[in-house]
Design a protein around this motif. Structure first.
Motif, PDB file in Angstrom:
ATOM      1  N   UNK A  25     -13.331   3.511  26.895  1.00 15.96           N
ATOM      2  CA  UNK A  25     -11.902   4.097  26.677  1.00 15.96           C
ATOM      3  C   UNK A  25     -11.084   3.504  27.694  1.00 15.96           C
ATOM      4  N   UNK A  26      -9.581   3.099  27.265  1.00 15.60           N
ATOM      5  CA  UNK A  26      -8.731   2.263  27.971  1.00 15.60           C
ATOM      6  C   UNK A  26      -7.222   2.744  28.148  1.00 15.60           C
ATOM      7  N   UNK A  27      -6.649   2.489  29.225  1.00 17.57           N
ATOM      8  CA  UNK A  27      -5.289   2.871  29.494  1.00 17.57           C
ATOM      9  C   UNK A  27      -4.526   1.683  29.774  1.00 17.57           C
ATOM     10  N   UNK A  28      -3.443   1.560  29.575  1.00 19.71           N
ATOM     11  CA  UNK A  28      -2.443   0.264  30.234  1.00 19.71           C
ATOM     12  C   UNK A  28      -2.204   0.557  31.489  1.00 19.71           C
ATOM     13  N   UNK A  29      -2.423  -0.368  32.453  1.00 22.47           N
ATOM     14  CA  UNK A  29      -1.922  -0.308  33.984  1.00 22.47           C
ATOM     15  C   UNK A  29      -1.021  -1.099  34.297  1.00 22.47           C
ATOM     16  N   UNK A  50      -0.842  19.609  31.901  1.00 25.56           N
ATOM     17  CA  UNK A  50      -0.897  19.171  30.600  1.00 25.56           C
ATOM     18  C   UNK A  50      -1.893  17.918  30.768  1.00 25.56           C
ATOM     19  N   UNK A  51      -2.714  17.851  29.995  1.00 23.48           N
ATOM     20  CA  UNK A  51      -3.697  16.634  29.720  1.00 23.48           C
ATOM     21  C   UNK A  51      -3.578  15.843  28.348  1.00 23.48           C
ATOM     22  N   UNK A  52      -2.466  16.059  27.910  1.00 23.22           N
ATOM     23  CA  UNK A  52      -1.931  15.243  26.631  1.00 23.22           C
ATOM     24  C   UNK A  52      -1.843  16.201  25.591  1.00 23.22           C
ATOM     25  N   UNK A  53      -1.929  17.574  25.654  1.00 21.60           N
ATOM     26  CA  UNK A  53      -1.745  18.582  24.434  1.00 21.60           C
ATOM     27  C   UNK A  53      -0.504  18.263  23.932  1.00 21.60           C
ATOM     28  N   UNK A  54       0.576  18.041  24.779  1.00 18.44           N
ATOM     29  CA  UNK A  54       1.965  17.891  24.520  1.00 18.44           C
ATOM     30  C   UNK A  54       2.167  16.860  23.178  1.00 18.44           C
ATOM     31  N   UNK A  55       1.175  16.039  23.145  1.00 19.77           N
ATOM     32  CA  UNK A  55       1.378  14.909  22.079  1.00 19.77           C
ATOM     33  C   UNK A  55       1.905  13.542  22.517  1.00 19.77           C
ATOM     34  N   UNK A  58       1.558   9.408  28.634  1.00 18.09           N
ATOM     35  CA  UNK A  58       1.887   9.486  30.143  1.00 18.09           C
ATOM     36  C   UNK A  58       0.998  10.286  31.003  1.00 18.09           C
ATOM     37  N   UNK A  59      -0.280  10.444  30.553  1.00 16.45           N
ATOM     38  CA  UNK A  59      -0.910  11.622  31.251  1.00 16.45           C
ATOM     39  C   UNK A  59      -2.229  10.850  31.680  1.00 16.45           C
ATOM     40  N   UNK A  60      -1.837   9.719  32.184  1.00 19.11           N
ATOM     41  CA  UNK A  60      -3.124   8.861  33.076  1.00 19.11           C
ATOM     42  C   UNK A  60      -4.227   8.560  32.293  1.00 19.11           C
ATOM     43  N   UNK A  61      -5.362   8.856  32.797  1.00 20.05           N
ATOM     44  CA  UNK A  61      -6.632   8.822  32.344  1.00 20.05           C
ATOM     45  C   UNK A  61      -6.904   9.643  31.079  1.00 20.05           C
ATOM     46  N   UNK A  62      -6.003  10.543  31.078  1.00 20.13           N
ATOM     47  CA  UNK A  62      -6.539  11.403  29.858  1.00 20.13           C
ATOM     48  C   UNK A  62      -5.870  10.804  28.561  1.00 20.13           C
ATOM     49  N   UNK A  63      -4.855   9.602  28.700  1.00 20.95           N
ATOM     50  CA  UNK A  63      -4.438   9.062  27.494  1.00 20.95           C
ATOM     51  C   UNK A  63      -5.430   8.007  26.866  1.00 20.95           C
ATOM     52  N   UNK A  64      -6.810   7.833  27.842  1.00 15.48           N
ATOM     53  CA  UNK A  64      -7.778   6.890  27.579  1.00 15.48           C
ATOM     54  C   UNK A  64      -8.345   6.944  26.080  1.00 15.48           C
ATOM     55  N   UNK A  65      -8.429   5.851  25.471  1.00  8.76           N
ATOM     56  CA  UNK A  65      -8.722   5.988  24.132  1.00  8.76           C
ATOM     57  C   UNK A  65      -9.643   4.615  23.525  1.00  8.76           C
ATOM     58  N   UNK A  67      -9.762   4.013  20.206  1.00  8.87           N
ATOM     59  CA  UNK A  67      -9.063   3.871  19.039  1.00  8.87           C
ATOM     60  C   UNK A  67      -8.271   2.347  18.955  1.00  8.87           C
ATOM     61  N   UNK A  68      -8.483   1.522  18.480  1.00  6.81           N
ATOM     62  CA  UNK A  68      -7.375   0.253  18.413  1.00  6.81           C
ATOM     63  C   UNK A  68      -5.923   0.338  18.206  1.00  6.81           C
ATOM     64  N   UNK A  69      -5.677   0.992  17.242  1.00  9.39           N
ATOM     65  CA  UNK A  69      -4.224   1.595  16.721  1.00  9.39           C
ATOM     66  C   UNK A  69      -3.852   2.245  18.001  1.00  9.39           C
ATOM     67  N   UNK A  70      -4.518   3.183  18.576  1.00 12.60           N
ATOM     68  CA  UNK A  70      -3.794   4.030  19.577  1.00 12.60           C
ATOM     69  C   UNK A  70      -3.565   2.964  21.047  1.00 12.60           C
ATOM     70  N   UNK A  71      -4.828   1.998  21.110  1.00 13.69           N
ATOM     71  CA  UNK A  71      -4.599   1.206  22.132  1.00 13.69           C
ATOM     72  C   UNK A  71      -3.383   0.426  22.107  1.00 13.69           C
ATOM     73  N   UNK A  72      -3.007  -0.124  21.004  1.00 12.34           N
ATOM     74  CA  UNK A  72      -1.922  -0.852  20.788  1.00 12.34           C
ATOM     75  C   UNK A  72      -0.639   0.084  20.911  1.00 12.34           C
ATOM     76  N   UNK A  73      -0.765   1.204  20.464  1.00 12.81           N
ATOM     77  CA  UNK A  73       0.624   2.042  20.616  1.00 12.81           C
ATOM     78  C   UNK A  73       0.603   2.162  22.255  1.00 12.81           C
TER      79      UNK A  73
END
Length: 286
Positions: A25-29, A50-55, A58-65, A67-73
């Motif tokens: 699972x990855x996030x942009x740095x 908030x760990x991303x429940x807001x949808x 911008x929640x750091x490592x809690x954005x990690x995924x 899913x290729x579509x979400x990574x691109x987003x």
């Protein structure tokens, strides 16, 4: 944005997608190795954890995924990203990062060899990432259900551990100090299982249990969980914020021990944790 920056972002996205394909699972740095997306709650310090429940992102490592579509987003929302982080502790790999940091004149490699000799383990062949400062990141996997905390120098000087709630800078990431690269011959390896004797060293020693008092209620438990979710760079800030909220709401004294325990689980020393809680008590006039 300069062409070189766009190229760095495109390359970082390609590396991140490749890692996601392998179940990481990855996030942009950013170039500073921090998450490239700022918190959507940064202007509202009273916002509950908030760990991303807001949808939103911008929640750091809690954005990690993975899913290729979400990574691109994520990368589309962070056009200045030049690297990517790999979240530790998540399935299927339950990644553990052993960060051998050569700064401050330490020799973490020798320290790790001494630990291996003393405790009877061998670090198996695994992914090794070379850092711009001359350090190394060893990738290991942990068993499901075992939470390895982040720590800095607890195992030995110069040896930091990236566990649950932490992340590793992925190979191919460009930072203001240089590029992270896989060590020759290790890029094609799978992360190796952490030796049991080393895993025992990574886990915090058992302590007297200080459960969240019933009088503190659900919010008290939420503040403790907020501290437990901190990774390096956030630990004191999160602990201070949680302690301030606890004292402001009249549950500070009941939460001192649970908050200190939570902070120690993230890698803070007991002395640091108690000093931070005491600062919060003074700040709130308690």
């Amino acid at each position: 944005m300069a062409t070189t920056d766009r190229q760095a972002t495109t390359l970082a996205l390609a590396h991140a997608l490749s890692a996601a394909e392998r179940g990481l699972a990855v996030i942009p740095l950013s170039r500073t190795k921090l998450p490239a997306l700022r918190s959507p709650h940064r202007d509202d310090p009273s916002h509950p954890p908030c760990h991303g429940e807001c949808g939103r992102y911008g929640h750091g490592v809690y954005d990690a995924t993975t899913d290729p579509a979400r990574v691109r987003a994520l990368f589309a929302a962070a056009p200045r990203a030049t690297g990517y982080g790999i979240a530790c502790g998540l399935p299927p790999h339950h990644l553990i990062g052993v960060d051998l940091d050569t700064k401050n004149g330490t020799d973490p490699g020798a320290a790790l060899r001494a630990l291996a000799s003393r405790h009877g383990f061998t670090v198996p062949p695994t992914v090794v990432v070379l850092t711009p400062s001359g350090g190394r990141h060893l990738w290991l996997t942990g068993p499901p259900g075992v939470v390895v905390p982040n720590s800095a120098g607890r195992l030995a000087p110069g040896i930091d551990i990236r566990g649950a709630g932490g992340y590793l800078v992925g190979p191919g990431s460009r930072t203001e100090h240089g590029t992270y690269r896989a060590a020759p011959g290790t890029a094609g390896l799978a992360p190796a299982p952490c030796p049991p004797a080393l895993l025992r060293l990574l886990l915090p020693p058992p302590r007297a249990h200080h459960p969240t008092p019933p009088s503190a209620g659900d919010h008290g438990q939420g503040l403790v969980q907020f501290v437990l979710a901190a990774h390096e760079g956030q630990r004191n800030t999160r602990l201070f914020w949680a302690a301030c909220r606890a004292y402001e709401e009249g549950i500070g004294p009941e939460l001192v021990e649970p908050l200190v325990d939570a902070a120690r689980a993230t890698g803070l020393s007991e002395r640091e944790a108690r000093a931070t809680v005491a600062s919060a008590a003074r700040m709130t006039g308690r």
